[in-house]
Motif scaffolding. Structure first.
Motif: not given
Length: 176
Positions: A35-46, A62-63, A86-91, A121-122
């Motif tokens: 996604v461009q300009g949107v952080d999916p972290g909140g949805e994944i965390e929820k 989350s890293i 779960w591991v969330f690697l952003q950017n 991954l984002s």
């Protein structure tokens, strides 16, 4: 002329992840959210919280990838692939030289990792369609969710409207 409601597609994708992750073993251990300009972290965390994967219980990490985060990400991938979590690697698009190593770790996790292991991954999509910033192996092995920005005013209003729950709309005091 076919119109696709991107918000419906995104909600259906999250529903698929929730249903699939909640009950059965999916073949993919990685999920790419482009996604461009949107952080999916909140949805994944929820979603993780709903399914029992939280930072508080040690089953979610989350890293935000950037300079010097490679070792933290590698350790989290090894630990969670072995124990489940779960591991969330952003950017990850910012770490092009490290991505082949990530690709290999995800391959190993897919072969012998814990059933509860997932790596989210984002990445921002590349600026031009013919440019590929992520390795082909990651793209092929991942469940991909992509969300494009609204292309016109109607789509923009539809996207904004989808952010409100039916309960919020029902409590509105404005005339219909």
């Amino acid at each position: 002329n076919v119109q696709v409601d991107l918000d419906l597609v995104t909600n259906q994708s999250l529903g698929f992840l929730r249903d699939g992750l909640g009950g059965k073993r999916l073949s993919a251990t990685s999920h790419l959210v482009a996604v461009q300009g949107v952080d999916p972290g909140g949805e994944i965390e929820k979603l993780g919280k709903d399914l029992g994967f939280t930072a508080e219980n040690g089953r979610y990490k989350s890293i935000s990838m950037g300079q010097g985060q490679e070792k933290n990400a590698e350790k989290a991938l090894v630990d969670y692939a072995a124990q489940g979590g779960w591991v969330f690697l952003q950017n990850v698009h910012l770490m092009e030289s490290w991505l082949p190593k990530l690709e290999r770790q995800l391959e190993m996790a897919a072969e012998s990792g814990h059933d509860d292991f997932r790596c989210f991954l984002s990445a921002e999509p590349p600026p031009l369609p013919h440019i590929q910033s992520l390795p082909e192996g990651i793209l092929q092995a991942s469940i991909q969710v992509a969300n494009a920005p609204p292309c016109d005013l109607t789509a923009n209003f539809r996207s904004a409207y989808s952010l409100f729950s039916q309960g919020t709309l029902d409590t509105s005091t404005k005339p219909e």
